[in-house]
Write a protein that holds these residues in place. Structure first.
Motif, PDB file in Angstrom:
ATOM      1  N   ARG A  12      -2.909   8.788   8.819  1.00 42.66           N
ATOM      2  CA  ARG A  12      -4.158   8.903   8.068  1.00 42.66           C
ATOM      3  C   ARG A  12      -5.153   7.806   8.433  1.00 42.66           C
ATOM      4  NH1 ARG A  12      -3.334   9.769   2.071  1.00 42.66           N
ATOM      5  NH2 ARG A  12      -3.248  11.907   2.780  1.00 42.66           N
ATOM      6  N   TYR A  13      -4.676   6.557   8.583  1.00 39.98           N
ATOM      7  CA  TYR A  13      -5.588   5.418   8.721  1.00 39.98           C
ATOM      8  C   TYR A  13      -5.525   4.688  10.062  1.00 39.98           C
ATOM      9  CZ  TYR A  13      -5.836   6.005   3.682  1.00 39.98           C
ATOM     10  OH  TYR A  13      -6.011   6.518   2.428  1.00 39.98           O
ATOM     11  N   GLY A  14      -4.557   5.011  10.903  1.00 35.83           N
ATOM     12  CA  GLY A  14      -4.401   4.272  12.154  1.00 35.83           C
ATOM     13  C   GLY A  14      -3.770   2.916  11.902  1.00 35.83           C
ATOM     14  N   LEU A  15      -3.572   2.178  12.961  1.00 38.04           N
ATOM     15  CA  LEU A  15      -2.947   0.861  12.838  1.00 38.04           C
ATOM     16  C   LEU A  15      -3.828  -0.097  12.058  1.00 38.04           C
ATOM     17  CD1 LEU A  15      -0.766  -1.219  13.503  1.00 38.04           C
ATOM     18  CD2 LEU A  15      -1.835  -1.536  15.737  1.00 38.04           C
ATOM     19  N   ALA A  16      -5.098  -0.151  12.404  1.00 41.33           N
ATOM     20  CA  ALA A  16      -5.999  -1.113  11.765  1.00 41.33           C
ATOM     21  C   ALA A  16      -6.223  -0.823  10.285  1.00 41.33           C
ATOM     22  CB  ALA A  16      -7.337  -1.144  12.498  1.00 41.33           C
ATOM     23  N   GLY A  17      -6.318   0.448   9.909  1.00 35.59           N
ATOM     24  CA  GLY A  17      -6.633   0.795   8.532  1.00 35.59           C
ATOM     25  C   GLY A  17      -5.428   0.930   7.615  1.00 35.59           C
ATOM     26  N   ALA A  18      -4.246   1.037   8.192  1.00 35.17           N
ATOM     27  CA  ALA A  18      -3.038   1.203   7.376  1.00 35.17           C
ATOM     28  C   ALA A  18      -2.741  -0.071   6.600  1.00 35.17           C
ATOM     29  CB  ALA A  18      -1.852   1.561   8.274  1.00 35.17           C
ATOM     30  N   ARG A  19      -2.137   0.095   5.435  1.00 38.10           N
ATOM     31  CA  ARG A  19      -1.785  -1.044   4.580  1.00 38.10           C
ATOM     32  C   ARG A  19      -0.283  -1.045   4.325  1.00 38.10           C
ATOM     33  NH1 ARG A  19      -5.896  -3.125   1.179  1.00 38.10           N
ATOM     34  NH2 ARG A  19      -4.169  -4.527   0.736  1.00 38.10           N
ATOM     35  N   ILE A  20       0.338  -2.173   4.586  1.00 33.48           N
ATOM     36  CA  ILE A  20       1.771  -2.321   4.361  1.00 33.48           C
ATOM     37  C   ILE A  20       2.109  -2.105   2.892  1.00 33.48           C
ATOM     38  CG2 ILE A  20       3.659  -4.007   4.306  1.00 33.48           C
ATOM     39  CD1 ILE A  20       3.327  -2.835   7.041  1.00 33.48           C
ATOM     40  N   ASP A  21       1.240  -2.542   1.983  1.00 29.30           N
ATOM     41  CA  ASP A  21       1.541  -2.377   0.558  1.00 29.30           C
ATOM     42  C   ASP A  21       1.593  -0.889   0.181  1.00 29.30           C
ATOM     43  OD1 ASP A  21      -1.253  -2.311   0.961  1.00 29.30           O
ATOM     44  OD2 ASP A  21      -1.668  -3.006  -1.066  1.00 29.30           O
ATOM     45  N   ARG A  22       0.741  -0.052   0.781  1.00 29.24           N
ATOM     46  CA  ARG A  22       0.797   1.382   0.498  1.00 29.24           C
ATOM     47  C   ARG A  22       2.066   2.009   1.084  1.00 29.24           C
ATOM     48  NH1 ARG A  22      -5.406   1.952   1.556  1.00 29.24           N
ATOM     49  NH2 ARG A  22      -4.727   2.198   3.725  1.00 29.24           N
ATOM     50  N   ILE A  23       2.453   1.557   2.287  1.00 30.74           N
ATOM     51  CA  ILE A  23       3.682   2.059   2.907  1.00 30.74           C
ATOM     52  C   ILE A  23       4.876   1.679   2.035  1.00 30.74           C
ATOM     53  CG2 ILE A  23       5.240   1.870   4.894  1.00 30.74           C
ATOM     54  CD1 ILE A  23       2.679   1.369   6.609  1.00 30.74           C
ATOM     55  N   ALA A  24       4.930   0.430   1.615  1.00 35.17           N
ATOM     56  CA  ALA A  24       6.037  -0.043   0.781  1.00 35.17           C
ATOM     57  C   ALA A  24       6.107   0.738  -0.528  1.00 35.17           C
ATOM     58  CB  ALA A  24       5.895  -1.535   0.513  1.00 35.17           C
ATOM     59  N   SER A  25       4.966   0.957  -1.144  1.00 41.53           N
ATOM     60  CA  SER A  25       4.926   1.693  -2.403  1.00 41.53           C
ATOM     61  C   SER A  25       5.422   3.125  -2.213  1.00 41.53           C
ATOM     62  CB  SER A  25       3.504   1.690  -2.953  1.00 41.53           C
ATOM     63  OG  SER A  25       3.419   2.473  -4.114  1.00 41.53           O
ATOM     64  N   ALA A  26       4.945   3.792  -1.176  1.00 43.35           N
ATOM     65  CA  ALA A  26       5.362   5.173  -0.917  1.00 43.35           C
ATOM     66  C   ALA A  26       6.844   5.267  -0.571  1.00 43.35           C
ATOM     67  CB  ALA A  26       4.530   5.776   0.207  1.00 43.35           C
ATOM     68  N   ALA A  27       7.394   4.221   0.048  1.00 40.69           N
ATOM     69  CA  ALA A  27       8.802   4.204   0.451  1.00 40.69           C
ATOM     70  C   ALA A  27       9.707   3.616  -0.626  1.00 40.69           C
ATOM     71  CB  ALA A  27       8.963   3.413   1.748  1.00 40.69           C
ATOM     72  N   HIS A  28       9.103   3.223  -1.743  1.00 38.81           N
ATOM     73  CA  HIS A  28       9.857   2.586  -2.836  1.00 38.81           C
ATOM     74  C   HIS A  28      10.607   1.368  -2.319  1.00 38.81           C
ATOM     75  CE1 HIS A  28       8.741   6.016  -5.232  1.00 38.81           C
ATOM     76  NE2 HIS A  28       9.303   6.830  -4.337  1.00 38.81           N
ATOM     77  N   ALA A  29       9.890   0.545  -1.576  1.00 36.15           N
ATOM     78  CA  ALA A  29      10.441  -0.682  -1.007  1.00 36.15           C
ATOM     79  C   ALA A  29       9.441  -1.814  -1.247  1.00 36.15           C
ATOM     80  CB  ALA A  29      10.679  -0.500   0.487  1.00 36.15           C
ATOM     81  N   SER A  30       9.859  -3.013  -0.980  1.00 36.94           N
ATOM     82  CA  SER A  30       8.944  -4.143  -1.136  1.00 36.94           C
ATOM     83  C   SER A  30       8.293  -4.465   0.203  1.00 36.94           C
ATOM     84  CB  SER A  30       9.697  -5.371  -1.650  1.00 36.94           C
ATOM     85  OG  SER A  30      10.579  -5.839  -0.649  1.00 36.94           O
ATOM     86  N   LYS A  31       7.105  -5.060   0.126  1.00 39.71           N
ATOM     87  CA  LYS A  31       6.445  -5.503   1.353  1.00 39.71           C
ATOM     88  C   LYS A  31       7.344  -6.489   2.094  1.00 39.71           C
ATOM     89  CE  LYS A  31       2.286  -7.061   0.963  1.00 39.71           C
ATOM     90  NZ  LYS A  31       0.974  -7.563   0.515  1.00 39.71           N
ATOM     91  N   GLU A  32       7.991  -7.351   1.342  1.00 34.97           N
ATOM     92  CA  GLU A  32       8.860  -8.358   1.950  1.00 34.97           C
ATOM     93  C   GLU A  32       9.985  -7.704   2.751  1.00 34.97           C
ATOM     94  OE1 GLU A  32       7.935  -8.301  -1.328  1.00 34.97           O
ATOM     95  OE2 GLU A  32       6.446  -9.920  -1.174  1.00 34.97           O
ATOM     96  N   ARG A  33      10.553  -6.625   2.199  1.00 36.87           N
ATOM     97  CA  ARG A  33      11.625  -5.913   2.902  1.00 36.87           C
ATOM     98  C   ARG A  33      11.111  -5.329   4.212  1.00 36.87           C
ATOM     99  NH1 ARG A  33      14.376  -0.368   0.956  1.00 36.87           N
ATOM    100  NH2 ARG A  33      15.743  -0.088   2.741  1.00 36.87           N
TER     101      ARG A  33
END
Length: 179
Positions: A12-33
């Motif tokens: 949806r957003y490409g490398l530059a626009g993607a957010r790790i916090d959104r990925i973590a939230s969608a994956a039910h994981a922490s950013k730290e993980r």
């Protein structure tokens, strides 16, 4: 689950626009993980691209008895797997080189060019073409038609003329010429 969430975000957003916090939230994981496992966002992006490009490029093959159909098969594949196709596009825009997928110890390109050579030897394809160049052209025809903006509905019937046009264009390029 992490790679699926990352694929959706990166597509949806490409490398530059993607957010790790959104990925973590969608994956039910922490950013730290995610950072602990992948190191950084680009490494995660690269892993998703490698998986998607291997799946994408391995899903269709040139058939020596129907080389022009390859353009139509690619058209279908791009429509059926829009996230994978977008990931490959984002990688190219980001300047990330795609590794050639391997099947049974052989690159997909080698497999497909061998089918084109067989088609040339059987008289189905003009032998004056370099098989590798033809493979690139067939890919380009299928992908160009799949990415062109269209007003048509999402039904298979609506896509049939576009697929047929891609196959016909490929067939005209491939046709053996006299002399």
């Amino acid at each position: 689950m992490i790679l699926d969430a990352a694929r959706t975000e990166f597509a949806r957003y490409g490398l530059a626009g993607a957010r790790i916090d959104r990925i973590a939230s969608a994956a039910h994981a922490s950013k730290e993980r995610l950072y602990a496992h992948f190191g950084d966002k680009e490494t995660l992006f690269r892993q998703v691209v490698v998986a998607d490009s291997a799946k994408f490029f391995s899903a269709v093959a040139v058939r020596a008895d129907a080389v022009a159909e390859f353009a139509g098969d690619l058209y279908d594949l791009a429509l059926d797997n829009p996230e994978s196709f977008r990931m490959i596009t984002w990688a190219r825009l980001e300047g990330i080189a795609l590794e050639e997928p391997q099947l049974d110890g052989r690159s997909v390109r080698e497999r497909d060019t061998a089918a084109i050579v067989a088609a040339q030897q059987a008289g189905h394809v003009d032998p004056r073409w370099d098989p590798s160049e033809l493979l690139t052209l067939m890919f380009g025809i299928g992908m160009a038609r799949a990415t062109w903006p269209r007003d048509e509905a999402g039904s298979a019937d609506a896509h049939a003329p576009s697929r047929a046009a891609a196959v016909e264009a490929a067939a005209r390029i491939l046709a053996p010429r006299p002399g």
